[in-house]
Write an enzyme that holds these catalytic residues in place. Sequence first.
Site, PDB file in Angstrom:
ATOM      1  N   SER A 101      37.753  45.287  36.552  1.00 26.74           N
ATOM      2  CA  SER A 101      39.041  45.830  36.999  1.00 26.74           C
ATOM      3  C   SER A 101      40.193  45.157  36.272  1.00 26.74           C
ATOM      4  O   SER A 101      41.325  45.633  36.315  1.00 26.74           O
ATOM      5  CB  SER A 101      39.199  45.655  38.511  1.00 26.74           C
ATOM      6  OG  SER A 101      39.070  44.290  38.839  1.00 26.74           O
ATOM      7  N   ALA A 110      35.084  48.539  40.414  1.00 24.45           N
ATOM      8  CA  ALA A 110      33.637  48.776  40.395  1.00 24.45           C
ATOM      9  C   ALA A 110      33.174  49.524  41.646  1.00 24.45           C
ATOM     10  O   ALA A 110      32.313  50.402  41.575  1.00 24.45           O
ATOM     11  CB  ALA A 110      32.899  47.451  40.265  1.00 24.45           C
ATOM     12  N   ASP A 121      27.503  41.782  39.287  1.00 24.97           N
ATOM     13  CA  ASP A 121      27.831  40.355  39.453  1.00 24.97           C
ATOM     14  C   ASP A 121      29.248  40.203  39.998  1.00 24.97           C
ATOM     15  O   ASP A 121      30.151  39.714  39.307  1.00 24.97           O
ATOM     16  CB  ASP A 121      27.690  39.630  38.092  1.00 24.97           C
ATOM     17  CG  ASP A 121      27.940  38.129  38.227  1.00 24.97           C
ATOM     18  OD1 ASP A 121      27.738  37.587  39.325  1.00 24.97           O
ATOM     19  OD2 ASP A 121      28.347  37.505  37.221  1.00 24.97           O
ATOM     20  N   CYS A 138      27.542  35.220  44.581  1.00 24.10           N
ATOM     21  CA  CYS A 138      27.908  33.808  44.407  1.00 24.10           C
ATOM     22  C   CYS A 138      28.638  33.290  45.643  1.00 24.10           C
ATOM     23  O   CYS A 138      29.290  32.260  45.596  1.00 24.10           O
ATOM     24  CB  CYS A 138      28.743  33.612  43.141  1.00 24.10           C
ATOM     25  SG  CYS A 138      30.260  34.559  43.128  1.00 24.10           S
TER      26      CYS A 138
END
Length: 389
Positions: A249, A276, A293, A333
Amino acid sequence: MSKIVQLYKKKTQSVERRHPWIFSGAIDLASEELEDGDLVTVHDHQSCFLARGHFQNATIAVRVLTFEDIPIDAEFFREKIQNAVNVRRSLNVFREDNSIFRLIHGEGDGLPGLIVDYYNKVAVIQCHSIGMYRSIAFIAEGLKTVLKDELTAIYNKSSETLPDRVEVNDSYLFGSCEMPHVATENGVQFNIDWINGQKTGFFIDQRENRLLVGKYARGKKILNTFCYSGGFSLLALKNGAELVHSLDSSKKAIRLTDENVALNGFKNHASIVADAMEYMKELPEAYDIIILDPPAFAKHRDKRHKAVQGYKRLNAHAIRQIKPGGIIFTFSCSQVIDKLLFTNTVIAASIEAGRNVRILEQLHQPADHPIAAVHPEGEYLKGLVIYVD
Ligand code: SAH
């Protein structure tokens, strides 16, 4: 003489087990008024020595540097840095074709609150505690002594990782370096820009997972979402991917990706600036491999439920639309989402998408982001490689 904090009688178990965090609720008394960044000696209720560390006015009140009664001085930091460097040498990440790695990973290297990333002879420091920031001259000296001619510059980038109440000017502490700086990950070149880039300029923690994408990439059509500077895309292109689309983005991120593709002379690549989550709702093309990710959807426990919904939606979109026999590399993460919860979320996504999914590989952070055995909280990156029938 450092200030002394005394813990409540019933609040010493965790420090006795050598956990490096002491929470504010464990502290009974202090010998004098404590200030952010103070080096403090921690005693039990009978005034026996337990630990020494950095104090900060926060939930984690003391980050422990040592459980031995030793001074925290230049020698202390030099030894810790030497130890961290020895570990990286044994991991074989200092190589002709690899000059990017994490040199110091906080608790995992016995230095809570300190991150040092290494990019082809340049060390970039991020302090996450005020005490560490106050020790930065010792840290810089230690890096220079240990790395010698393998170090030409040290940059301090702590302004975004310290509380606003501390004034920090990001700057070189030693030497200087032209931007962008070229460094190599597994034979692929990257422009690294720690001054304008996110974090210290690069997401080093995906190195081994990028290499794995490379293993699957030959002849494949790949969509790399949340690409930042294009790490996964580049390793895929190096390993013979037929076509790679990189999506982020941030226009700045896409510019970095395009520059890195050009730097390596790769073809068969196109970039997409888009959100996304929106883009994944209906993909205009079919892919053999999709990489997901995203940034941490949950930075705190109270955001966990919403984050799980986000991961589920994102993964369901990818599973639903990937070609039969396609492979998805999916990551989280968020430290508060553990391996099991993440796996269950991906399973829920596959049920929602109505396709048969097999888990091929379980991924995690690389060894230059070590997890101290006494500090399981240090585990944050997890991923799955899934095969969709
Ligand atoms: N995979 C990358 C690291 C990802 S960091 C690598 O290997 O280096 C997360 C990235 O997600 C950042 O570049 C950020 O700009 C991007 N991002 C954040 N929110 C996004 C969104 N909603 N849609 C697309 N990209 C997003």
